[in-house]
Design a protein around this motif. Structure first.
Motif, short mmCIF file in Angstrom:
data_model
loop_
_atom_site.label_atom_id
_atom_site.label_comp_id
_atom_site.label_asym_id
_atom_site.label_seq_id
_atom_site.Cartn_x
_atom_site.Cartn_y
_atom_site.Cartn_z
N ASP A 1 0.86 -1.18 0.00
CA ASP A 1 0.00 0.00 0.00
C ASP A 1 0.90 1.24 0.00
N PHE A 2 0.29 2.42 0.20
CA PHE A 2 1.06 3.67 0.14
C PHE A 2 1.93 3.86 1.38
N HIS A 3 1.78 3.02 2.42
CA HIS A 3 2.58 3.16 3.63
C HIS A 3 3.10 1.78 4.03
N SER A 4 4.00 1.77 4.99
CA SER A 4 4.59 0.52 5.50
C SER A 4 4.45 0.44 7.01
N ARG A 5 3.42 1.09 7.58
CA ARG A 5 3.23 1.07 9.02
C ARG A 5 2.78 -0.32 9.45
N THR A 6 3.05 -0.65 10.69
CA THR A 6 2.76 -1.98 11.23
C THR A 6 1.92 -1.84 12.50
N VAL A 7 1.70 -2.98 13.15
CA VAL A 7 0.92 -3.02 14.36
C VAL A 7 1.59 -2.24 15.48
N ARG A 8 2.93 -2.13 15.47
CA ARG A 8 3.62 -1.40 16.52
C ARG A 8 3.38 0.10 16.38
N ASP A 9 3.25 0.59 15.14
CA ASP A 9 2.90 2.00 14.94
C ASP A 9 1.49 2.27 15.45
N MET A 10 0.60 1.37 15.22
CA MET A 10 -0.77 1.55 15.71
C MET A 10 -0.81 1.49 17.23
N LEU A 11 -0.02 0.58 17.80
CA LEU A 11 0.00 0.47 19.25
C LEU A 11 0.54 1.75 19.88
N ARG A 12 1.49 2.39 19.22
CA ARG A 12 2.04 3.64 19.73
C ARG A 12 1.02 4.78 19.69
N VAL B 1 -3.50 0.13 8.33
CA VAL B 1 -3.81 -1.12 7.63
C VAL B 1 -3.54 -0.93 6.14
N ARG B 2 -3.33 -2.04 5.45
CA ARG B 2 -2.98 -2.02 4.03
C ARG B 2 -4.13 -2.62 3.22
N SER B 3 -4.69 -1.83 2.34
CA SER B 3 -5.80 -2.29 1.51
C SER B 3 -5.29 -3.27 0.46
N GLN B 4 -6.11 -4.32 0.21
CA GLN B 4 -5.72 -5.37 -0.72
C GLN B 4 -6.46 -5.31 -2.05
N GLY B 5 -7.06 -4.20 -2.36
CA GLY B 5 -7.65 -4.00 -3.68
C GLY B 5 -8.71 -5.01 -4.03
N GLU B 6 -8.47 -5.82 -5.07
CA GLU B 6 -9.46 -6.78 -5.55
C GLU B 6 -9.78 -7.85 -4.52
N GLY B 7 -8.89 -8.06 -3.54
CA GLY B 7 -9.18 -9.02 -2.48
C GLY B 7 -10.25 -8.54 -1.53
N MET B 8 -10.48 -7.22 -1.47
CA MET B 8 -11.53 -6.61 -0.66
C MET B 8 -11.37 -6.96 0.82
N PHE B 9 -10.13 -6.82 1.31
CA PHE B 9 -9.86 -6.96 2.74
C PHE B 9 -8.63 -6.12 3.05
#
Length: 475
Positions: free
Chosen positions: A279-290, A309-317
């Motif tokens: 996706d346009f960013h590379s943030r992870t769960v640790r960034d969210m926890l912070r 979170v990273r959008s998966q396009g055609e996967g729709m998740f």
């Protein structure tokens, strides 16, 4: 009995039918042809004005015979007072309504009385309440209606025989909503040779394979009644946990239309973010926890969550990746897992949790406590299957027997079935878990590259749809 000889001329022939002599020069209590004493428009014929004192059937009133003793009951002494035009005087059994001009009597008796023996005027029939009921018995007489003083008597209206509620009542909202219960149209094949034949004008039903696919899709799409968490486990690396998370999330996202999150809960470096679309960013769960402070209370929107979170396009998740650094950060605690889950549960209906290899880790144990459906993955090798079996022993010893019994086992097949003991694996896990399903080999998965749903083969998509339907049955 005769009253006595009358003075004057002899008896009038018009009164010769009486059983006694009457002096025509003396008015007999209004029985003469005086219009003021006539029977209220019943005619001025003197022979018809005696109120049934003569034997003439045409002059009989209310079935009274020619007995002079009976004729005196309805005629009190003295001349009758002039009557007003309108309804008949009130009778013993109830009043008569005002009637239209008709033949000069007799009129039908009041409601509730017996039908007179006749004869009757032409065209007259007994009213409905005097007609015989089925079986030959007349209905019981009803209590006469007594009007208040000074009120014109009107009998109760009779119901309309042509009115029927089922015909005249308007439809209700329930009638309108009942149309949804109509049997749906027969399904038509949309796959294979049957679909080609249908395009040529035929209407062939779907085949067995297509029917199974439709049932699996309906199972995946059904409402689960709230947030559900699916946790994929196997302490051995390379057992197919990350692939199972991605393909399950893809399948549910494709068939349900979003609100699906794939979360890498690995205690160290996970690979879910590497195998997913970038996706346009590379943030992870640790960034969210912070930055969890901006989601506390009623704060935080789904747009704010998209930074993590990273959008998966055609996967729709969406994917919530773990820390991709091998050296940075500390291990996640059970409290950290609970805080993150409380935030993401506001925006997603289904959460698929990938786990690490340490069953003693706090975040691993916290994921087990929040699990609604357990998925056990393994490759078709004895070492991978034995590691999964020992993990199930650990879960049962820790009081999670029900979680194990309701689990779904997924066995990933190698490119060749040589030198694998697949029957023994299937037999062991079929005895311990709810279902055992096989995932076919897919070269795109074996390359280690990011997985796209559109790049999978039809056999792989159908196999994972069946696995997803088995998982949905436990939700």
């Amino acid at each position: 009995m005769p009253i006595g000889p009358a003075p004057g001329p002899g008896p009038d022939p018009a009164t010769s039918q009486q059983d006694f002599d009457v002096d025509p020069t003396v008015p007999q209590q209004g029985l003469g042809p005086d219009p003021a004493a006539s029977q209220q428009g019943l005619g001025s014929d003197p022979t018809a004005s005696q109120q049934g004192l003569g034997p003439d059937p045409a002059a009989t009133q209310q079935g009274v015979g020619s007995d002079p003793a009976a004729t005196q009951q309805s005629a009190p002494p003295g001349p009758y007072a002039p009557q007003q035009a309108g309804p008949y005087p009130q009778q013993q059994a109830g009043p008569y309504p005002q009637q239209q001009a008709g033949p000069p009597g007799p009129y039908p008796p009041q409601q509730g009385g017996p039908t007179p023996p006749g004869p009757y005027p032409p065209g007259w029939h007994p009213p409905p309440w005097q007609q015989a009921a089925p079986g030959g018995h007349a209905p019981a007489p009803q209590q006469a209606y007594q009007p208040a003083e000074g009120v014109t008597a009107v009998p109760p209206a009779q119901p309309d025989a042509n009115w029927h509620p089922a015909i005249t009542d308007p439809p209700t909202a329930e009638d309108f909503a009942r149309r949804r219960q109509v049997r749906p149209a027969d399904p038509v094949a949309t796959m294979g040779v049957r679909a080609v034949a249908n395009r040529m004008g035929l209407r062939l039903p779907p085949g067995r394979h297509e029917q199974e696919l439709r049932r699996d899709i309906e199972t995946v799409r059904r409402n689960f009644g709230g947030l559900r968490q699916v946790t994929v486990v196997n302490p051995k690396g390379g057992a197919g946990k990350t692939v199972a998370i991605l393909l399950l999330a893809m399948t549910f996202g494709q068939k349900r239309g979003g609100y699906v999150l794939a979360w890498d809960n690995n205690e160290t470096q996970g690979t879910l973010g590497m195998r997913a679309q970038q996706d346009f960013h590379s943030r992870t769960v640790r960034d969210m926890l912070r930055d969890l402070g901006q989601f506390q209370g009623a704060h935080g929107r789904v747009g704010d969550l998209s930074q993590y979170v990273r959008s998966q396009g055609e996967g729709m998740f969406d994917v919530l990746a773990s820390d991709e650094s091998a050296t940075g950060g500390e291990m996640l605690t059970a409290a950290a897992f609970a805080e993150i889950r409380e935030v993401v549960s506001r925006f997603y209906k289904l959460i698929f949790v990938d786990t690490g290899n340490n069953v003693r880790a706090q975040n691993w144990q916290a994921a087990m406590d929040a699990t609604d459906q357990l998925v056990v993955t393994m490759s078709a090798r004895n070492d991978s299957a034995e590691t999964a079996a020992r993990m199930l022993d650990h879960l049962e010893q820790s009081g999670r027997q029900r979680l194990v019994r309701q689990a779904v086992t997924v066995v990933s097949m190698p490119p060749s079935r040589k030198e694998i003991d697949l029957p023994a694996i299937q037999e062991h896990f079929a005895a311990r878990t709810r279902a055992v399903l096989l995932a076919p080999y897919e070269r795109l998965i074996d390359t280690g590259e990011p997985i796209r749903y559109g790049g999978l083969s039809a056999a792989t998509r159908d196999a994972w749809l069946k696995i997803a339907a088995a998982v949905a049955e436990g939700l």
